[in-house]
Each structure stands twice: as C-alpha cells, then as structure tokens.
Design an enzyme around this catalytic site. Structure first.
Site, PDB file in Angstrom:
ATOM      1  N   GLY A  92       0.819  -1.219   0.000  1.00 20.32           N
ATOM      2  CA  GLY A  92       0.000   0.000   0.000  1.00 20.32           C
ATOM      3  C   GLY A  92       0.846   1.260   0.000  1.00 20.32           C
ATOM      4  O   GLY A  92       2.069   1.215   0.142  1.00 20.32           O
ATOM      5  N   ARG A  95       3.811   6.188   1.778  1.00 22.38           N
ATOM      6  CA  ARG A  95       4.192   7.610   1.850  1.00 22.38           C
ATOM      7  C   ARG A  95       3.537   8.387   0.702  1.00 22.38           C
ATOM      8  O   ARG A  95       4.075   9.392   0.249  1.00 22.38           O
ATOM      9  CB  ARG A  95       5.704   7.736   1.754  1.00 22.38           C
ATOM     10  CG  ARG A  95       6.308   7.085   0.508  1.00 22.38           C
ATOM     11  CD  ARG A  95       7.728   7.517   0.343  1.00 22.38           C
ATOM     12  NE  ARG A  95       8.382   6.798  -0.743  1.00 22.38           N
ATOM     13  CZ  ARG A  95       9.580   7.082  -1.180  1.00 22.38           C
ATOM     14  NH1 ARG A  95      10.262   8.069  -0.646  1.00 22.38           N
ATOM     15  NH2 ARG A  95      10.136   6.401  -2.160  1.00 22.38           N
ATOM     16  N   LYS A 115       3.571  11.946  -3.481  1.00 24.62           N
ATOM     17  CA  LYS A 115       4.555  10.996  -2.949  1.00 24.62           C
ATOM     18  C   LYS A 115       5.471  11.762  -1.996  1.00 24.62           C
ATOM     19  O   LYS A 115       5.997  12.817  -2.368  1.00 24.62           O
ATOM     20  CB  LYS A 115       5.341  10.407  -4.124  1.00 24.62           C
ATOM     21  CG  LYS A 115       6.315   9.316  -3.789  1.00 24.62           C
ATOM     22  CD  LYS A 115       6.569   8.492  -5.053  1.00 24.62           C
ATOM     23  CE  LYS A 115       7.858   7.727  -5.011  1.00 24.62           C
ATOM     24  NZ  LYS A 115       8.072   6.943  -6.236  1.00 24.62           N
ATOM     25  N   ASP A 127       9.400   6.376   7.215  1.00 18.92           N
ATOM     26  CA  ASP A 127       9.060   7.684   7.789  1.00 18.92           C
ATOM     27  C   ASP A 127       7.993   8.423   6.975  1.00 18.92           C
ATOM     28  O   ASP A 127       7.574   9.519   7.359  1.00 18.92           O
ATOM     29  CB  ASP A 127      10.325   8.556   7.926  1.00 18.92           C
ATOM     30  CG  ASP A 127      11.015   8.801   6.598  1.00 18.92           C
ATOM     31  OD1 ASP A 127      10.453   8.441   5.547  1.00 18.92           O
ATOM     32  OD2 ASP A 127      12.128   9.358   6.613  1.00 18.92           O
ATOM     33  N   GLY A 128       7.597   7.845   5.857  1.00 19.29           N
ATOM     34  CA  GLY A 128       6.541   8.469   5.051  1.00 19.29           C
ATOM     35  C   GLY A 128       7.024   9.624   4.189  1.00 19.29           C
ATOM     36  O   GLY A 128       6.224  10.269   3.518  1.00 19.29           O
ATOM     37  N   ARG A 178       2.156  13.896  -8.653  1.00 12.39           N
ATOM     38  CA  ARG A 178       2.279  13.008  -9.805  1.00 12.39           C
ATOM     39  C   ARG A 178       0.906  12.823 -10.437  1.00 12.39           C
ATOM     40  O   ARG A 178      -0.113  12.822  -9.742  1.00 12.39           O
ATOM     41  CB  ARG A 178       2.829  11.689  -9.258  1.00 12.39           C
ATOM     42  CG  ARG A 178       3.100  10.621 -10.221  1.00 12.39           C
ATOM     43  CD  ARG A 178       3.990   9.551  -9.596  1.00 12.39           C
ATOM     44  NE  ARG A 178       3.244   8.593  -8.781  1.00 12.39           N
ATOM     45  CZ  ARG A 178       3.797   7.529  -8.197  1.00 12.39           C
ATOM     46  NH1 ARG A 178       5.089   7.301  -8.320  1.00 12.39           N
ATOM     47  NH2 ARG A 178       3.073   6.719  -7.484  1.00 12.39           N
ATOM     48  N   ASP A 254       3.867  -4.718  -7.534  1.00 10.85           N
ATOM     49  CA  ASP A 254       3.251  -3.451  -7.113  1.00 10.85           C
ATOM     50  C   ASP A 254       3.769  -2.274  -7.947  1.00 10.85           C
ATOM     51  O   ASP A 254       3.256  -1.164  -7.804  1.00 10.85           O
ATOM     52  CB  ASP A 254       3.493  -3.192  -5.616  1.00 10.85           C
ATOM     53  CG  ASP A 254       4.962  -3.234  -5.243  1.00 10.85           C
ATOM     54  OD1 ASP A 254       5.569  -4.314  -5.354  1.00 10.85           O
ATOM     55  OD2 ASP A 254       5.509  -2.189  -4.862  1.00 10.85           O
ATOM     56  N   ASP A 264       7.135   4.307 -10.707  1.00  8.18           N
ATOM     57  CA  ASP A 264       8.186   4.185  -9.685  1.00  8.18           C
ATOM     58  C   ASP A 264       9.588   4.289 -10.281  1.00  8.18           C
ATOM     59  O   ASP A 264      10.142   3.316 -10.770  1.00  8.18           O
ATOM     60  CB  ASP A 264       8.051   2.901  -8.865  1.00  8.18           C
ATOM     61  CG  ASP A 264       8.893   3.002  -7.579  1.00  8.18           C
ATOM     62  OD1 ASP A 264       9.729   3.924  -7.484  1.00  8.18           O
ATOM     63  OD2 ASP A 264       8.704   2.166  -6.687  1.00  8.18           O
TER      64      ASP A 264
HETATM   65  N1  LIG Z   1       9.975   6.413   3.332  1.00  7.38           N
HETATM   66  C1  LIG Z   1       8.931   5.588   3.278  1.00  7.38           C
HETATM   67  N2  LIG Z   1       7.998   5.629   4.237  1.00  7.38           N
HETATM   68  C2  LIG Z   1       6.933   4.813   4.225  1.00  7.38           C
HETATM   69  N3  LIG Z   1       6.724   3.892   3.278  1.00  7.38           N
HETATM   70  C3  LIG Z   1       7.623   3.793   2.293  1.00  7.38           C
HETATM   71  C4  LIG Z   1       8.766   4.637   2.228  1.00  7.38           C
HETATM   72  N4  LIG Z   1       9.473   4.298   1.131  1.00  7.38           N
HETATM   73  C5  LIG Z   1       8.803   3.317   0.516  1.00  7.38           C
HETATM   74  N5  LIG Z   1       7.695   3.000   1.203  1.00  7.38           N
HETATM   75  C6  LIG Z   1       6.710   1.952   0.904  1.00  7.38           C
HETATM   76  O1  LIG Z   1       7.398   0.753   0.600  1.00  7.38           O
HETATM   77  C7  LIG Z   1       6.766   0.066  -0.489  1.00  7.38           C
HETATM   78  C8  LIG Z   1       7.701  -0.113  -1.644  1.00  7.38           C
HETATM   79  O2  LIG Z   1       8.278   1.125  -1.953  1.00  7.38           O
HETATM   80  P1  LIG Z   1       8.595   1.646  -3.418  1.00  7.38           P
HETATM   81  O3  LIG Z   1       9.911   2.296  -3.359  1.00  7.38           O
HETATM   82  O4  LIG Z   1       8.313   0.594  -4.436  1.00  7.38           O
HETATM   83  O5  LIG Z   1       7.407   2.717  -3.581  1.00  7.38           O
HETATM   84  P2  LIG Z   1       7.464   4.260  -3.686  1.00  7.38           P
HETATM   85  O6  LIG Z   1       8.647   4.662  -4.472  1.00  7.38           O
HETATM   86  O7  LIG Z   1       7.303   4.871  -2.351  1.00  7.38           O
HETATM   87  O8  LIG Z   1       6.117   4.575  -4.452  1.00  7.38           O
HETATM   88  P3  LIG Z   1       5.522   4.267  -5.904  1.00  7.38           P
HETATM   89  O9  LIG Z   1       5.620   2.785  -6.165  1.00  7.38           O
HETATM   90  O10 LIG Z   1       4.120   4.712  -5.727  1.00  7.38           O
HETATM   91  O11 LIG Z   1       6.273   5.092  -6.891  1.00  7.38           O
HETATM   92  C9  LIG Z   1       5.515   0.866  -0.796  1.00  7.38           C
HETATM   93  O12 LIG Z   1       4.499   0.331  -0.008  1.00  7.38           O
HETATM   94  C10 LIG Z   1       5.896   2.243  -0.334  1.00  7.38           C
HETATM   95  O13 LIG Z   1       4.766   3.049  -0.039  1.00  7.38           O
END
Ligand SMILES: Nc1ncnc2c1ncn2[C@@H]1O[C@H](COP(=O)(O)OP(=O)(O)OP(=O)(O)O)[C@@H](O)[C@H]1O
Length: 486
Positions: A92, A95, A115, A127-128, A178, A254, A264
């Site tokens: 999910g 962040r 994002k 940390d979101g 985005r 995902d 991503d």
């Molecule tokens: N700093 C963070 N804090 C909280 N959750 C994170 C963070 N970085 C990544 N995530 C979560 O970890 C998972 C995998 O991260 P990934 O890097 O594929 O996604 P993302 O780059 O944050 O987002 P997207 O896939 O939407 O471009 C996702 O559920 C993402 O929301």
C-alpha cells in the site's frame, strides 16, 4: 489592488467511493515551509490548471495535499505485491496519497497523486517522507520518458517541504505531485485476491475496464479481455524500455500498472554502454531485474495478474486456468513484434521485411556488447552514417573490421536518414548528468537540473550548446548504483 489567483480544480473521489475496502482516507502532513521547486507548466495546461495559481502559497498547499480542493478525499491505496519474487500481502501507499481524479478539458481522466506526503497506515517502518533529490529524479526521468513517447506517470511539481529527512545524512524533504491514467497496479488486484472477496475483485476489474479499456468491457469475456489488454499494454511498454536502454530496476508486481504506464522511478537508470546484464539497483543482488530479464519478468508479473483474475474468468477454475494460460501464451509474440518493429525503426529500416533483418540485428547487438559501445550515442550516430559519413559510428567501435562489415550490410538496405533522427534520441537522462544535477539541487542550485530537463524533454532535437548532454559518461564515472524508497 492585485488579486492573488487561487487554484481552482474539482476532484472526483471515485476510487474512494467505489473501492472503499482498498482506500484508507488520510491527511497529508503539514509542510512547515513549502517552496515550489519545479512546476510542469505544459502539463498543468493540459490538465486545465492555472500555473499562476499553482505558484502561490495556496498552490503549494494544494500540491502538498494540505489545501483540499472540492471533491478531494485523499486516500492511501492498499495493494499487495511480489517483491523480488516474495509475496507481501500488505504494502500500500506508505508515503503516498491519491488526492482524487481530475478531468482535463478534453475529457481525459487522471489521478492526482502525492509521494512523500507523510506516514500512512501502510508505512510499516518507513518515515513516510521523500528527499528533494529522489523526487526531482523521478520528475526528470518520468518527463524524459514522456518526451520519448513512452507511457508513464507524469510529474506535475516538486515542492520542498522545509522538513529534514533522515537518510544516511539529513536531507531536505519534498513532495512530488504526480499524475497518471491511474495508480492501479497488478498488486492492487493481488490485494483484492487476498481478501477472498470475489465481489471486490469484480468491482476493481470493472473500475479498471471503465477507466482504461472500455472496449474490452463490451466484449463477450470482459475479464479475460481485461487481462489481454493489460498484457498488450505491458508488452508494448517493456519493448519501448528495451529499445531506449531503460532499466526499471524494481519490477515488483506493485510497480506494474494496469494502464501500461511506467511507474516508480526509484532505482531506474538508462544504460550507458550496451550490456544485457546491466543492473543498477543496489538491492538487486541476483540481477533479477537486469536489462535483458525485463520481458521475462513482465510475463511473470502478468501471470500473477491472471491468477488474481481467475475467479472472474470462468466459474470452473480449471477452465479459467486454461483460458488464462492460453492468453498469456500470446505475450512473447506481442513483445517480440513490438520490439522488432521498434528496432527496425531505430535502424531506419521500417519498411524492410523482418526475416532479412534478424541476423543484422543480432550481429549489431553482439558488436555493441563486445566493444562496450554507448547504446544511445551509437544509434544517434547512425543518421550520419546513412548520409554517408560513417566516421561517427566507426570511432565508437574497437572492432574496425566488424563494424565496417556491418555498416556495409546495413547501408545496402537503404536506411532512411531523416527517420533515424526522429527515433533515436540525442538526449537521455544520463546517469552522470542526473547525479550532477541532483547534487547541485540538494545544495540549492536548480540551474543544472533545469538545463538537463530542457535537454531531455526535447530528446530528438539536437541543439548547439548542448553537446555535453549528448556525450557519453566520462571514463572515470565508474559503476553506477541506485536506491529504492529514498
Ligand atoms: N519512506 C517511506 N515511508 C513509508 N513507506 C515507504 C517509504 N518508502 C517506501 N515505502 C513503501 O514501501 C513500499 C515499496 O516502496 P517503493 O519504493 O516501491 O514505492 P514508492 O517509491 O514509495 O512509491 P511508488 O511505487 O508509488 O512510486 C511501498 O508500499 C511504499 O509506499
């Protein structure tokens, strides 16, 4: 008295309404000192948004999710995913937030998504947040992809939040706004599958059909048609990645969209020298997502989508498996046809029959690999060779006899020089230039980022004064490493 323009936009919360089991209403974190770093004026215009108003304080608040326009119900979307082959049932938006859908003046529907907007219930240990450098990186590379004609999520803006983000060091934080056809992922269907609620899978599939593949919705077997449409979109997409030398880096389920848009940009990179085994992501130790593996991984991911759709494909699950397997059997032909058509165009030989070209293509790729030739520069230099000046091609290859023999065969087929320059880019976001621009931006100087953005958003139009953006990486640039979740 001057009137400060206010951003006016109405959003639709259709996803939150139709798929509430997969949408957690959530608020973005307040940005203590928001500062707009970059705004995509052409994209804003396409969406019918007024750029002037987006440059105001209220605009920055809209772009960081703290001013909510009418109709907005920000939600964190639930999804699952196979990450490096292992299944995580609950990923999910950790962040990220979906603000809602925006209708452009031509009637197109787009997600407006953030994002780096703070922790959500899916944040797990994260940390979101996101740092300025990686969000500008996503902005730059996704806009370069768009300019190359490759389906992708688009970048509307990056706003520095004024908050510090702890990575290896403290870094300035940012939110990326985005835009995409949607943020539905293969992992979204896997999440619906994990609930065991066939009604939810059906509603999600109906939502995806209405949004992306309305023709398939009217076919005799709409859910099989949905699968086939996603498969065709992904086959075409991955072929385009391969043709420009793009390595996505983290093709987890995902990170594969239902719309067929690239999503991503964390650990991605464009290849410099041609190398089928190219891997840039620091966590991809086995090379699962290496350049040459991308089509096979796409096919594997599509099999996961098919599994999630099985209850909709046929009541008899054995029959459903047979139908889905048969459909998936079409992937290799779709991919192969898209790739071959694209490679013929890259060689200026769009009209030639395929069978005479296979060995020409194979021999070229072997030559590029053996001599570690810069992939983008080589193809760009073919236009000069087609016009009779073969030196720009020859100087890139150590094997003079081999390249001369290849050029002789190729030129005998009558390549179209004008067509070549419209297909082979002069400017891509080269790794050394991206790093240079992001380092400067992190230190507060956005000029190198803006110059590079200007180059890569008109990739085919070679311009005087921009030679360094077309040049291969300096010899001392070394091995390049990229990172996820930064
Ligand atoms: N700093 C963070 N804090 C909280 N959750 C994170 C963070 N970085 C990544 N995530 C979560 O970890 C998972 C995998 O991260 P990934 O890097 O594929 O996604 P993302 O780059 O944050 O987002 P997207 O896939 O939407 O471009 C996702 O559920 C993402 O929301």
């Amino acid at each position: 008295m001057s009137v400060v323009p206010q951003p006016t936009v109405t959003l639709d919360d259709r996803f939150a309404r139709e798929l509430s089991e997969m949408a957690v209403p959530w608020q973005a974190d307040e940005a203590p000192d928001p500062r707009l770093l970059v705004l995509n004026v052409p994209l804003a215009a396409e969406l019918g948004l007024d750029s002037k108003s987006l440059r105001t304080t209220q605009g920055s608040r809209l772009l960081t999710g703290t001013f909510l326009p009418p109709g907005a119900t920000p939600v964190a979307q639930a999804y699952s995913g196979h990450q490096f082959g292992g299944f995580s049932p609950r990923l999910g938006d950790g962040r990220a937030l979906l603000l809602g859908e925006i209708a452009d003046p031509a009637g197109g529907i787009h997600d407006l998504h953030l994002k780096g907007s703070g922790r959500t219930p899916f944040a797990r240990g994260g940390d979101g947040l996101a740092a300025v450098g990686p969000m500008l990186r996503e902005y730059l590379i996704s806009e370069a992809m768009h300019a190359l004609g490759i389906p992708t999520t688009r970048a509307l803006a990056v706003v520095a939040t004024g908050r510090q983000v702890r990575r290896e060091t403290l870094l300035p934080g940012a939110v990326l706004a985005r835009v995409a056809g949607s943020h539905l992922r293969v992992g979204s269907f896997q999440f619906a599958q994990t609930t065991g609620d066939v009604g939810l899978i059906r509603r999600l599939a109906d939502h995806a059909l209405a949004r992306h593949y309305p023709d398939a919705a009217h076919s005799e077997h709409p859910y099989l048609a949905l699968f086939e449409a996603v498969m065709a979109a992904q086959a075409a997409l991955v072929a385009q990645w391969m043709l420009v030398g793009f390595v996505h880096g983290v093709m987890n389920t995902d990170n594969m969209t239902i719309s067929g848009e690239t999503i991503d940009y964390g650990p991605c990179a464009f290849m410099d020298e041609f190398n089928p085994a190219a891997v840039y992501s620091s966590i991809d130790e086995s090379g699962r997502y290496a350049y040459a593996n991308q089509p096979v991984v796409a096919e594997w991911n599509l099999a996961r989508l098919a599994e999630a759709l099985l209850p909709l494909i046929h009541d008899d699950q054995e029959k459903a498996v047979a139908l889905a397997t048969d459909a998936l059997g079409g992937f290799r032909r779709l991919y192969g046809d898209a790739w071959t058509t694209g490679m013929k165009a890259k060689l200026g030989l769009a009209g030639n029959p395929d069978d005479s070209l296979q060995s020409l293509i194979d021999d070229l790729l072997a030559l590029l690999q053996a001599d570690r030739v810069d992939y983008t520069s080589f193809f760009r230099s073919l236009a000069a060779a087609a016009r009779g000046d073969t030196d720009p091609v020859r100087i890139q290859c150590d094997d003079a006899v081999g390249v001369d023999a290849w050029l002789h065969r190729w030129r005998a087929l009558g390549p179209d020089a004008t067509a070549l320059d419209r297909v082979n880019p002069a400017y891509i976001p080269r790794n050394h230039l991206v790093e240079e621009a992001l380092a400067a931006a992190t230190d507060g100087d956005l000029m190198p980022f803006e110059r590079l953005l200007e180059a890569v958003t008109s990739p085919y139009d070679e311009r005087p004064g921009m030679e360094r953006y077309a040049a291969a990486a300096p010899e001392d640039f070394g091995a390049y490493r990229t990172f996820c979740g930064t």
